[in-house]
Design a protein around this motif. Sequence first.
Motif, short mmCIF file in Angstrom:
data_model
loop_
_atom_site.label_atom_id
_atom_site.label_comp_id
_atom_site.label_asym_id
_atom_site.label_seq_id
_atom_site.Cartn_x
_atom_site.Cartn_y
_atom_site.Cartn_z
N UNK A 24 0.84 -1.21 0.00
CA UNK A 24 0.00 0.00 0.00
C UNK A 24 0.87 1.25 0.00
N UNK A 25 1.88 1.25 0.85
CA UNK A 25 2.79 2.41 0.91
C UNK A 25 3.61 2.54 -0.36
N UNK A 26 4.02 1.42 -0.93
CA UNK A 26 4.79 1.45 -2.18
C UNK A 26 3.98 2.10 -3.30
N UNK A 27 2.72 1.72 -3.42
CA UNK A 27 1.86 2.29 -4.46
C UNK A 27 1.65 3.78 -4.21
N UNK A 28 1.33 4.14 -2.97
CA UNK A 28 1.06 5.54 -2.64
C UNK A 28 2.29 6.42 -2.91
N UNK A 29 3.42 6.03 -2.36
CA UNK A 29 4.61 6.87 -2.50
C UNK A 29 5.18 6.83 -3.92
N UNK A 30 4.98 5.73 -4.64
CA UNK A 30 5.40 5.69 -6.05
C UNK A 30 4.57 6.68 -6.86
N UNK A 31 3.28 6.76 -6.57
CA UNK A 31 2.44 7.76 -7.24
C UNK A 31 2.95 9.16 -6.94
N UNK A 32 3.39 9.38 -5.71
CA UNK A 32 3.94 10.69 -5.34
C UNK A 32 5.22 10.98 -6.13
N UNK A 33 6.06 9.97 -6.29
CA UNK A 33 7.30 10.14 -7.06
C UNK A 33 6.96 10.50 -8.50
N UNK A 34 6.01 9.80 -9.08
CA UNK A 34 5.62 10.09 -10.47
C UNK A 34 5.05 11.50 -10.60
N UNK A 35 4.23 11.91 -9.65
CA UNK A 35 3.69 13.27 -9.68
C UNK A 35 4.79 14.30 -9.55
N UNK A 36 5.68 14.10 -8.60
CA UNK A 36 6.78 15.05 -8.42
C UNK A 36 7.71 15.08 -9.63
N UNK A 37 7.91 13.94 -10.28
CA UNK A 37 8.78 13.94 -11.46
C UNK A 37 8.11 14.66 -12.63
N UNK A 38 6.78 14.64 -12.70
CA UNK A 38 6.06 15.38 -13.74
C UNK A 38 6.19 16.89 -13.49
N UNK A 39 6.26 17.27 -12.23
CA UNK A 39 6.37 18.69 -11.86
C UNK A 39 7.81 19.12 -11.70
N UNK A 40 8.74 18.30 -12.17
CA UNK A 40 10.16 18.54 -11.95
C UNK A 40 10.63 19.87 -12.54
N UNK A 41 10.08 20.27 -13.67
CA UNK A 41 10.46 21.56 -14.26
C UNK A 41 10.17 22.70 -13.30
N UNK A 42 8.98 22.69 -12.72
CA UNK A 42 8.63 23.70 -11.71
C UNK A 42 9.50 23.53 -10.48
N UNK A 43 9.66 22.27 -10.09
CA UNK A 43 10.38 21.98 -8.85
C UNK A 43 11.87 22.25 -8.95
N UNK A 44 12.40 22.36 -10.17
CA UNK A 44 13.83 22.61 -10.28
C UNK A 44 14.17 24.10 -10.33
#
Length: 185
Positions: free
Chosen positions: A137-157
């Motif tokens: 459950x935690x793997x799925x949740x936090x993996x989704x967070x990683x994917x979301x953050x990587x999509x926003x990486x341009x903003x986040x960088x």
Amino acid sequence: MAKTVPISGRKAGFANVWGFVAAFYVHGTLSILGISVLLVQSAHAFLVFKLLGAGYLFWIGAKSLLSVWKARQSVPVASVQESKKVISIRGAFVEGFLTNVLNPKVSMFYLAAFPQFLSIGESASQAYFLVSAHAAINLVWFSAMVLLLSKLRGLASSVGFTKWLKSVTGVVFIGFGAKLAFLKP
């Protein structure tokens, strides 16, 4: 993870998550072997474990705030970009692992949850099944967070966002460390 993905990328974020998940198996094993009971029953052992975890969280938070402060001291924008420390895959795994393994609340969670779902005399494999379900459950949740953050990486960088993220992350980790330090057994 919120700090790792924008600076070090998706792979490091997933390594951070895997470290976090691996720590569940440490807590599960300790709970199955009954060591967590000793930790909860022994005020001294609980205090030591709790202070180690709180110290680690405080250190992560202080390190994050210090990096923001150092970046503000240097004038050139290029130096701010260079000050971003890319964490290795192994470093990200270790960071995720230590963050979770030093959290005594996870052991307490297992001690509270396991008795409700296990009968007396059930095998350790049944207990590990519960640990695996929790980890999945935690793997799925936090993996989704990683994917979301990587999509926003341009903003986040961007420099401004990075400073803001490190500041918020630092304050949050110091807050978690303080909360953990004052947690009653």
